[in-house]
Design a protein around this motif. Structure first.
Motif, mmCIF file in Angstrom:
data_model
loop_
_atom_site.group_PDB
_atom_site.id
_atom_site.type_symbol
_atom_site.label_atom_id
_atom_site.label_comp_id
_atom_site.label_asym_id
_atom_site.label_seq_id
_atom_site.Cartn_x
_atom_site.Cartn_y
_atom_site.Cartn_z
ATOM 1 N N ASN A 35 0.765 -1.321 -0.137
ATOM 2 C CA ASN A 35 -0.001 -0.015 -0.011
ATOM 3 C C ASN A 35 0.757 1.132 0.052
ATOM 4 O OD1 ASN A 35 -1.897 1.804 0.572
ATOM 5 N ND2 ASN A 35 -2.726 0.964 2.029
ATOM 6 N N SER A 36 0.464 2.101 -0.804
ATOM 7 C CA SER A 36 1.465 3.411 -1.108
ATOM 8 C C SER A 36 0.890 4.421 -0.056
ATOM 9 C CB SER A 36 1.434 3.930 -2.295
ATOM 10 O OG SER A 36 0.092 4.306 -2.729
ATOM 11 N N PRO A 38 0.401 6.044 3.544
ATOM 12 C CA PRO A 38 0.430 5.897 4.982
ATOM 13 C C PRO A 38 -0.866 5.694 5.951
ATOM 14 C CG PRO A 38 1.365 7.979 4.652
ATOM 15 C CD PRO A 38 0.885 7.364 3.278
ATOM 16 N N ALA A 39 -0.898 5.076 6.848
ATOM 17 C CA ALA A 39 -2.111 5.081 7.541
ATOM 18 C C ALA A 39 -2.482 6.473 8.248
ATOM 19 C CB ALA A 39 -2.031 4.281 8.984
ATOM 20 N N ASP A 42 -2.611 6.420 14.033
ATOM 21 C CA ASP A 42 -1.942 5.284 14.700
ATOM 22 C C ASP A 42 -2.934 4.927 15.840
ATOM 23 O OD1 ASP A 42 -0.477 3.335 15.970
ATOM 24 O OD2 ASP A 42 0.847 4.734 16.724
#
Length: 60
Positions: A35-36, A38-39, A42
Motif C-alpha cells: 500500500n502506497s 501511510p495510515a 496510529d
C-alpha cells in the motif's frame, strides 16, 4: 481508507524511482507491491485523547 494504488516494496534496491501499480506484484521486477499511502492515524497513539480534546476546545 485503503488505497488501491500500490508501490513496489523493493523499489529502493531495484529501481531508480518508485514503481506504482494496481496489481499485487511489481510489473517490472515481480516483487510484492505494498500500500502506497501511510495510515491516517496510529490506533496506539498515546497522545490521541489530548489532541482530540484540544480540537474540541478550539471549536467552541
Amino acid at each position: 481508507m485503503k488505497s488501491d494504488i500500490r508501490v513496489c516494496s523493493a523499489w529502493r534496491d531495484r529501481h531508480e524511482r518508485p514503481v506504482y501499480t494496481l496489481d499485487a506484484t511489481c510489473p517490472d521486477c515481480g516483487a510484492d507491491a505494498v500500500n502506497s499511502a501511510p495510515a491516517p492515524f496510529d490506533p496506539a497513539d498515546p497522545y490521541g485523547k489530548y489532541r482530540r480534546a484540544l480540537k474540541r476546545r478550539e471549536r467552541e
